[in-house]
Design an enzyme around this catalytic site. Structure first.
Site, PDB file in Angstrom:
ATOM      1  N   CYS A  88       0.842  -1.189   0.000  1.00 49.21           N
ATOM      2  CA  CYS A  88       0.000   0.000   0.000  1.00 49.21           C
ATOM      3  C   CYS A  88       0.883   1.247   0.000  1.00 49.21           C
ATOM      4  O   CYS A  88       2.004   1.234   0.502  1.00 49.21           O
ATOM      5  CB  CYS A  88      -0.901  -0.008   1.229  1.00 49.21           C
ATOM      6  SG  CYS A  88      -2.036   1.404   1.327  1.00 49.21           S
TER       7      CYS A  88
ATOM      8  N   ASP B 160       0.551   3.738   1.777  1.00 52.74           N
ATOM      9  CA  ASP B 160       0.541   4.343   3.108  1.00 52.74           C
ATOM     10  C   ASP B 160       1.973   4.602   3.598  1.00 52.74           C
ATOM     11  O   ASP B 160       2.818   3.702   3.591  1.00 52.74           O
ATOM     12  CB  ASP B 160      -0.186   3.419   4.090  1.00 52.74           C
ATOM     13  CG  ASP B 160      -0.561   4.127   5.383  1.00 52.74           C
ATOM     14  OD1 ASP B 160       0.355   4.589   6.091  1.00 52.74           O
ATOM     15  OD2 ASP B 160      -1.758   4.206   5.698  1.00 52.74           O
TER      16      ASP B 160
ATOM     17  N   ARG C 221       3.155   4.883   6.413  1.00 52.08           N
ATOM     18  CA  ARG C 221       3.520   4.246   7.684  1.00 52.08           C
ATOM     19  C   ARG C 221       4.007   2.815   7.519  1.00 52.08           C
ATOM     20  O   ARG C 221       4.269   2.123   8.513  1.00 52.08           O
ATOM     21  CB  ARG C 221       2.317   4.278   8.635  1.00 52.08           C
ATOM     22  CG  ARG C 221       1.824   5.665   8.976  1.00 52.08           C
ATOM     23  CD  ARG C 221       0.463   5.628   9.634  1.00 52.08           C
ATOM     24  NE  ARG C 221      -0.570   5.136   8.718  1.00 52.08           N
ATOM     25  CZ  ARG C 221      -1.838   4.917   9.072  1.00 52.08           C
ATOM     26  NH1 ARG C 221      -2.204   5.146  10.328  1.00 52.08           N
ATOM     27  NH2 ARG C 221      -2.710   4.482   8.187  1.00 52.08           N
TER      28      ARG C 221
ATOM     29  N   HIS D  42      -2.237  -3.823   5.103  1.00 53.11           N
ATOM     30  CA  HIS D  42      -2.044  -3.431   6.506  1.00 53.11           C
ATOM     31  C   HIS D  42      -3.387  -3.112   7.137  1.00 53.11           C
ATOM     32  O   HIS D  42      -4.286  -2.565   6.490  1.00 53.11           O
ATOM     33  CB  HIS D  42      -1.090  -2.236   6.614  1.00 53.11           C
ATOM     34  CG  HIS D  42      -1.641  -0.960   6.018  1.00 53.11           C
ATOM     35  ND1 HIS D  42      -2.299  -0.015   6.768  1.00 53.11           N
ATOM     36  CD2 HIS D  42      -1.633  -0.491   4.744  1.00 53.11           C
ATOM     37  CE1 HIS D  42      -2.667   0.986   5.991  1.00 53.11           C
ATOM     38  NE2 HIS D  42      -2.275   0.723   4.747  1.00 53.11           N
TER      39      HIS D  42
ATOM     40  N   CYS E 273      -6.175   0.201   6.912  1.00 55.49           N
ATOM     41  CA  CYS E 273      -5.951   0.760   5.571  1.00 55.49           C
ATOM     42  C   CYS E 273      -7.077   1.727   5.213  1.00 55.49           C
ATOM     43  O   CYS E 273      -8.263   1.358   5.202  1.00 55.49           O
ATOM     44  CB  CYS E 273      -5.887  -0.365   4.544  1.00 55.49           C
ATOM     45  SG  CYS E 273      -5.655   0.203   2.844  1.00 55.49           S
TER      46      CYS E 273
END
Length: 209
Positions: free
Chosen positions: A41, A43, A45, A97, A100
């Site tokens: 993803c 993302d 993080r 994750h 999400c």
């Protein structure tokens, strides 16, 4: 944070690397031979190298919102072709994750704009597993389970791509796996789903290779 701090951070990164290995960048510039393709993803993080304690050059990476494998995504298909055909990666890992944002957005009926077209693929995953998901009353638990179903479905989608099947004709590689990252605890969870043989596919998806 001011953007100039990124340049300052880069200088510190270079200094630290050269301190421990004066030839680090010289060796790195000679080429890459990663054994892994990470489809994750976008993302911020979920930093692949950091959470797996790997070095630059060890993981080839493709990232998009909600780690989707879509057979009309030219970007993804180009990454797959290059990593499988030329880099000869041995493992492809789809990594979702918990928490999400893309998955949670797809669970709602809210209109977000252009991204709605992308999120429709996650809605398809929801629809395919609707009975199991609606049986989960807790919203967070339902979202977490959809994250897992989404990873599993993307693993299966990879097996439908011709370049993967072509590689399997002559080798057991690449093996395809599905993981989920738990940001609250920092742990990667292996969903124990993998496809490494063309025979795992429904015949309709098999190419004559």
């Amino acid at each position: 944070m001011e953007y100039q701090q990124l340049l300052t951070g880069n200088k510190r990164f270079v200094e630290e690397k050269l301190r421990s290995d004066p030839d680090f960048f010289k060796d790195l510039s000679k080429g890459q031979t990663p054994e892994y393709l990470w489809i994750g993803c976008s993302d911020s993080r979920v930093p692949d190298n950091e959470i797996t304690q790997t070095q630059p050059g060890e993981i080839f990476v493709h990232r998009n919102i909600a780690n989707l494998v879509i057979n009309t995504d030219i970007n993804l298909l180009s990454v797959l072709h290059y990593s499988v055909t030329y880099l000869k990666v041995k493992h492809i890992i789809v990594v979702g994750h918990y928490g999400c944002g893309g998955v949670m957005a797809a669970m709602s009926n809210k209109k977000y704009g252009f991204i709605d077209n992308w999120l429709s693929h996650i809605k398809d995953v929801f629809k395919a597993h609707e009975t199991d998901l609606l049986a989960i009353e807790d919203k967070k638990e339902r979202s977490d389970r959809l994250v897992e179903f989404n990873v599993i479905d993307q693993v299966r989608n990879l097996a439908k791509v011709s370049v993967i099947q072509e590689a399997w004709k002559d080798s057991k590689y690449p093996q395809v796996h599905g993981w989920v990252y738990d940001m609250e605890h920092g742990i990667l969870k292996d969903l124990d789903v993998s496809i490494d043989e063309q025979d795992d596919l429904n015949p309709i998806y098999k190419f004559d290779i």
